[in-house]
Design a protein around this motif. Sequence first.
Motif, PDB file in Angstrom:
ATOM      1  N   ALA A 120     106.549  61.292  46.772  1.00 55.81           N
ATOM      2  CA  ALA A 120     107.674  61.711  47.521  1.00 55.81           C
ATOM      3  C   ALA A 120     109.128  60.717  47.158  1.00 55.81           C
ATOM      4  O   ALA A 120     110.133  60.692  47.612  1.00 55.81           O
ATOM      5  N   GLY A 121     108.812  60.040  46.001  1.00 58.89           N
ATOM      6  CA  GLY A 121     110.054  59.347  45.300  1.00 58.89           C
ATOM      7  C   GLY A 121     109.763  57.756  45.338  1.00 58.89           C
ATOM      8  O   GLY A 121     110.936  57.324  44.975  1.00 58.89           O
ATOM      9  N   ALA A 122     108.956  57.229  46.052  1.00 61.41           N
ATOM     10  CA  ALA A 122     109.023  55.563  46.570  1.00 61.41           C
ATOM     11  C   ALA A 122     109.113  54.956  44.926  1.00 61.41           C
ATOM     12  O   ALA A 122     108.544  55.212  44.060  1.00 61.41           O
ATOM     13  N   ALA A 123     110.040  54.026  45.041  1.00 60.11           N
ATOM     14  CA  ALA A 123     110.269  53.329  43.807  1.00 60.11           C
ATOM     15  C   ALA A 123     109.092  52.027  44.031  1.00 60.11           C
ATOM     16  O   ALA A 123     108.632  51.520  43.016  1.00 60.11           O
ATOM     17  N   ARG A 124     108.706  51.598  45.231  1.00 54.67           N
ATOM     18  CA  ARG A 124     107.874  50.738  45.296  1.00 54.67           C
ATOM     19  C   ARG A 124     106.932  51.006  46.414  1.00 54.67           C
ATOM     20  O   ARG A 124     107.279  51.284  47.347  1.00 54.67           O
ATOM     21  N   THR A 125     105.554  50.780  45.999  1.00 54.57           N
ATOM     22  CA  THR A 125     104.491  51.044  47.224  1.00 54.57           C
ATOM     23  C   THR A 125     103.757  49.824  47.499  1.00 54.57           C
ATOM     24  O   THR A 125     102.906  49.318  46.503  1.00 54.57           O
ATOM     25  N   ARG A 126     103.543  49.604  48.683  1.00 54.51           N
ATOM     26  CA  ARG A 126     102.437  48.324  48.984  1.00 54.51           C
ATOM     27  C   ARG A 126     101.791  49.085  50.217  1.00 54.51           C
ATOM     28  O   ARG A 126     102.184  49.915  50.749  1.00 54.51           O
ATOM     29  N   THR A 127     100.437  48.430  50.489  1.00 55.71           N
ATOM     30  CA  THR A 127      99.654  48.846  51.502  1.00 55.71           C
ATOM     31  C   THR A 127      99.258  47.618  52.452  1.00 55.71           C
ATOM     32  O   THR A 127      99.321  46.484  52.092  1.00 55.71           O
ATOM     33  N   ALA A 128      99.049  47.804  53.650  1.00 57.87           N
ATOM     34  CA  ALA A 128      98.798  46.851  54.688  1.00 57.87           C
ATOM     35  C   ALA A 128      97.567  47.562  55.540  1.00 57.87           C
ATOM     36  O   ALA A 128      97.707  48.647  55.881  1.00 57.87           O
ATOM     37  N   THR A 129      96.481  46.644  55.696  1.00 61.72           N
ATOM     38  CA  THR A 129      95.471  47.457  56.631  1.00 61.72           C
ATOM     39  C   THR A 129      95.181  46.263  57.475  1.00 61.72           C
ATOM     40  O   THR A 129      95.015  44.967  56.966  1.00 61.72           O
TER      41      THR A 129
END
Length: 165
Positions: A120-129
């Motif tokens: 979808a075009g994100a420049a930066r992707t992080r995750t949280a659980t």
Amino acid sequence: MNVADDGTPPMLGWDAITATADRIADEVRADSVPDVLVGVLRGGVIPAVLLAHALAVRTVRTVEVLHTTADGVDAVKSAAPQVANPASLGDLTGADVLIVDDVAGSGDTLARTVELVRDAGAARTRTATFVCNVGNWRRPQAPGQALTYIGTVVDGWVIFPWERA
């Protein structure tokens, strides 16, 4: 957290959930506040909203990525996470995105959601659980390498306050 004598998985209370949200928000803030939070439907929506408020992020989106075939303790998983309506993410071009889920078991759901967010075009992707169940983990990397922010690590199922026991 321990399983009860009757075999019931431990239930996380709201105090534990809000403390986890505050702790993760502090870690995220130290790294930079994202532009958008994406909650993985269903369980990740409540943690995403809690984090959005803690971080003062107004843009929250959702995407349905299912890996279990039913609700319940140790529910059977499909061969791969199933995606419904990836267009619900909208255009994320250039955005710093934090993907949030309540629990990471195998790690496959978050990995698939990262792919969708990047598409979808994100420049930066992080995750949280909020919880990582290492008893079900099967990604090649350890949870701490595959996931950006982890609230707590358990070896087994947990029940969240928004779920039925």
